[in-house]
Design an enzyme around this catalytic site. Structure first.
Site, PDB file in Angstrom:
ATOM      1  N   LYS A 107      37.463  24.957  62.675  1.00  0.00           N
ATOM      2  CA  LYS A 107      38.895  24.746  62.455  1.00  0.00           C
ATOM      3  C   LYS A 107      39.053  24.140  61.050  1.00  0.00           C
ATOM      4  O   LYS A 107      38.798  22.973  60.825  1.00  0.00           O
ATOM      5  CB  LYS A 107      39.467  23.802  63.510  1.00  0.00           C
ATOM      6  N   ARG A 164      53.409  28.724  57.827  1.00  0.00           N
ATOM      7  CA  ARG A 164      53.670  28.813  59.272  1.00  0.00           C
ATOM      8  C   ARG A 164      55.076  28.297  59.584  1.00  0.00           C
ATOM      9  O   ARG A 164      55.787  28.856  60.401  1.00  0.00           O
ATOM     10  CB  ARG A 164      52.630  27.983  60.022  1.00  0.00           C
ATOM     11  N   ASP A 166      30.428  37.510  34.362  1.00  0.00           N
ATOM     12  CA  ASP A 166      31.835  37.154  34.116  1.00  0.00           C
ATOM     13  C   ASP A 166      32.336  37.780  32.815  1.00  0.00           C
ATOM     14  O   ASP A 166      33.497  38.188  32.718  1.00  0.00           O
ATOM     15  CB  ASP A 166      31.967  35.626  34.010  1.00  0.00           C
ATOM     16  N   GLU A 202      31.744  40.623  31.477  1.00  0.00           N
ATOM     17  CA  GLU A 202      32.198  42.014  31.626  1.00  0.00           C
ATOM     18  C   GLU A 202      33.558  42.036  32.333  1.00  0.00           C
ATOM     19  O   GLU A 202      34.474  42.756  31.942  1.00  0.00           O
ATOM     20  CB  GLU A 202      31.192  42.841  32.437  1.00  0.00           C
ATOM     21  N   TYR A 203      33.699  41.160  33.366  1.00  0.00           N
ATOM     22  CA  TYR A 203      34.986  41.098  34.078  1.00  0.00           C
ATOM     23  C   TYR A 203      36.092  40.732  33.080  1.00  0.00           C
ATOM     24  O   TYR A 203      37.118  41.398  32.988  1.00  0.00           O
ATOM     25  CB  TYR A 203      34.923  40.054  35.203  1.00  0.00           C
ATOM     26  N   ASP A 204      35.833  39.693  32.277  1.00  0.00           N
ATOM     27  CA  ASP A 204      36.869  39.211  31.338  1.00  0.00           C
ATOM     28  C   ASP A 204      37.226  40.284  30.320  1.00  0.00           C
ATOM     29  O   ASP A 204      38.401  40.488  29.991  1.00  0.00           O
ATOM     30  CB  ASP A 204      36.370  37.952  30.614  1.00  0.00           C
ATOM     31  N   LYS A 234      39.233  18.610  68.735  1.00  0.00           N
ATOM     32  CA  LYS A 234      39.389  17.828  67.495  1.00  0.00           C
ATOM     33  C   LYS A 234      38.239  16.826  67.358  1.00  0.00           C
ATOM     34  O   LYS A 234      37.946  16.080  68.304  1.00  0.00           O
ATOM     35  CB  LYS A 234      40.714  17.048  67.536  1.00  0.00           C
ATOM     36  N   SER A 277      50.808  27.448  67.698  1.00  0.00           N
ATOM     37  CA  SER A 277      49.969  26.275  67.407  1.00  0.00           C
ATOM     38  C   SER A 277      48.978  26.132  68.565  1.00  0.00           C
ATOM     39  O   SER A 277      49.071  26.857  69.555  1.00  0.00           O
ATOM     40  CB  SER A 277      50.843  25.023  67.292  1.00  0.00           C
TER      41      SER A 277
HETATM   42  C1  LIG Z   1      44.956  31.452  67.971  1.00  0.00           C
HETATM   43  C2  LIG Z   1      45.861  31.005  66.816  1.00  0.00           C
HETATM   44  C3  LIG Z   1      47.128  30.373  67.402  1.00  0.00           C
HETATM   45  C4  LIG Z   1      46.245  32.227  65.935  1.00  0.00           C
HETATM   46  N1  LIG Z   1      46.932  33.241  66.727  1.00  0.00           N
HETATM   47  C5  LIG Z   1      48.287  33.431  66.622  1.00  0.00           C
HETATM   48  O1  LIG Z   1      48.990  32.809  65.830  1.00  0.00           O
HETATM   49  C6  LIG Z   1      48.923  34.434  67.540  1.00  0.00           C
HETATM   50  C7  LIG Z   1      50.286  34.604  67.500  1.00  0.00           C
HETATM   51  C8  LIG Z   1      50.891  35.486  68.389  1.00  0.00           C
HETATM   52  C9  LIG Z   1      50.122  36.192  69.295  1.00  0.00           C
HETATM   53  O2  LIG Z   1      50.652  37.093  70.222  1.00  0.00           O
HETATM   54  C10 LIG Z   1      52.008  37.083  70.497  1.00  0.00           C
HETATM   55  C11 LIG Z   1      52.738  38.256  70.251  1.00  0.00           C
HETATM   56  C12 LIG Z   1      54.098  38.256  70.509  1.00  0.00           C
HETATM   57  C13 LIG Z   1      54.721  37.113  71.022  1.00  0.00           C
HETATM   58  C14 LIG Z   1      53.945  35.969  71.254  1.00  0.00           C
HETATM   59  C15 LIG Z   1      52.597  35.940  70.995  1.00  0.00           C
HETATM   60  C16 LIG Z   1      48.752  36.026  69.323  1.00  0.00           C
HETATM   61  C17 LIG Z   1      48.144  35.149  68.435  1.00  0.00           C
HETATM   62  C18 LIG Z   1      45.134  30.034  65.909  1.00  0.00           C
HETATM   63  C19 LIG Z   1      45.815  28.961  65.338  1.00  0.00           C
HETATM   64  C20 LIG Z   1      45.129  28.109  64.449  1.00  0.00           C
HETATM   65  C21 LIG Z   1      43.772  28.353  64.177  1.00  0.00           C
HETATM   66  C22 LIG Z   1      42.966  27.555  63.295  1.00  0.00           C
HETATM   67  N2  LIG Z   1      43.483  26.476  62.649  1.00  0.00           N
HETATM   68  N3  LIG Z   1      41.675  27.857  63.086  1.00  0.00           N
HETATM   69  C23 LIG Z   1      41.128  28.934  63.702  1.00  0.00           C
HETATM   70  N4  LIG Z   1      39.838  29.213  63.479  1.00  0.00           N
HETATM   71  N5  LIG Z   1      41.831  29.724  64.548  1.00  0.00           N
HETATM   72  C24 LIG Z   1      43.139  29.460  64.786  1.00  0.00           C
HETATM   73  N6  LIG Z   1      43.831  30.279  65.642  1.00  0.00           N
END
Ligand SMILES: CC(C)(CNC(=O)c1ccc(Oc2ccccc2)cc1)c1ccc2c(N)nc(N)nc2n1
Length: 326
Positions: free
Chosen positions: A114, A135, A32, A34-36, A309, A81
């Site tokens: 997740k 988002r 660290d 050296e980084y600093d 979930k 989502s």
């Molecule tokens: C899969 C996705 C919803 C991401 N992907 C996108 O947001 C996404 C968005 C447009 C896409 O394609 C489009 C292009 C044009 C129009 C509509 C869709 C494809 C993927 C998602 C959401 C939440 C996540 C989470 N909490 N943990 C992990 N590990 N993965 C996750 N993955």
């Protein structure tokens, strides 16, 4: 001595490389101190020659001017989502729907942790990190670029031309959460209920100097807008994100069947307490991108992914405490 321009560029690239080794690879190659020392030299040179400061300078990470509000950002490629699954039957229903929708009987999945944080999108233009956004409702989010620049594992520059967007989850590690709440109790401030709320509260700060002190981190899990889109599978996207310098969660697994997915879920339902960050489930995605396109999405969620979930942990903890006390 090389001219000032070259020295500032060399220090900027060297410090960003050290940052990547420390915060993304967890393999620092220098102490660290050296980084600093190098950072102090860069700070002095940028003070003397402000017009020579690079856009991707590591001095951007300490926080800048206080904003009086967040501007709105439209996600060209919406941030979707996830639909939820709560038990094995829901998972097998998902698997059946996917196979019926594709009219195939073998589909491989990617199972990912997740992370219990805040979904954000990182936009790069010709390699420079130009915008970070929440988002929001999936279409419209808030510009929190200044706060996201304080997350040390986010690269300020990547080797990718044109427009490139990475999506992921910003989160607060469990230890940072405990220290923050300890400090808030000492200052007679309201403690945060959980790391997710603490991360959200930190990223909503108008003063990025406050966000810089919150030790946030991030895992990237999807590619958003990308002019040179060329991968065949989601797992190749994850590997590509890592090769660009992004921090991806290494615990993802290729699963050839839904049974393998269920085994992965059972493994992490037990092991989640050992992680240094909170997870609230497992995300399952169809791996082949052409299959994702064919399955498409509903208004809000992809048909090719689902979130399993975990049962709420708080209840389990409270009950365990009651059992223990009687
Ligand atoms: C899969 C996705 C919803 C991401 N992907 C996108 O947001 C996404 C968005 C447009 C896409 O394609 C489009 C292009 C044009 C129009 C509509 C869709 C494809 C993927 C998602 C959401 C939440 C996540 C989470 N909490 N943990 C992990 N590990 N993965 C996750 N993955």
């Amino acid at each position: 001595m090389a001219n000032i321009d070259e020295r500032i560029k060399a220090l900027t690239d060297q410090l960003n490389k050290y940052s990547h080794e420390y915060y993304v690879l967890d393999q620092p190659s220098v102490p660290d101190s050296e980084y600093d020392q190098l950072l102090q030299e860069l700070i002095k040179l940028e003070e003397a020659y402000p017009e020579k400061k690079q856009a991707h300078s590591p001095t951007e990470r300490v926080g800048g001017k206080v904003l009086d509000g967040f501007t709105k950002v439209t996600h060209e490629r919406p941030m979707l989502s996830l639909a939820n699954a709560f038990n094995e039957e829901d998972l097998r229903d998902f698997d059946r729907r996917v196979k019926a929708g594709l009219d195939v009987d073998d589909v491989s999945y990617v199972a990912e942790l997740k992370i219990d944080g805040l979904a954000v999108s990182l936009r790069y233009q010709d390699g420079e990190f130009v915008r970070g956004a929440t988002r929001g409702d999936g279409e419209i989010g808030e510009d929190i670029t200044q706060n996201l620049k304080t997350i040390n594992s986010i690269p300020l520059k990547i080797d990718e031309p044109g427009t490139f967007e990475a999506r992921g989850e910003a989160f607060m590690p469990k230890t940072s959460f405990m220290h923050l709440n300890k400090a808030r109790e000492i200052n007679e401030e309201e403690p945060f209920a959980n790391p997710r709320n603490a991360a959200a509260g930190s990223l909503r700060q108008l003063d990025s100097k406050v966000a810089a002190k919150r030790h946030l981190d991030i895992f990237l899990y999807a590619i958003g807008q990308w002019e040179n889109r060329s991968m065949e599978t989601h797992s190749a996207d994850l590997t590509y994100l890592r090769s660009l310098g992004f921090k991806t969660n290494t615990e993802w697994k290729d699963c050839q069947t839904i049974d393998e997915v269920i085994a992965f879920i059972e493994h992490w339902q037990v092991r989640r307490a050992d992680l240094t960050y909170e997870i609230d489930g497992i995300v399952i995605k169809v791996d082949r991108l052409s299959y994702q396109e064919r399955l498409g999405r509903t208004a809000k969620s992809p048909r090719w992914a689902i979130a399993y979930k975990f049962p709420a942990e708080e209840v389990a903890t409270t009950l365990r405490a009651i059992e223990f006390s009687v």
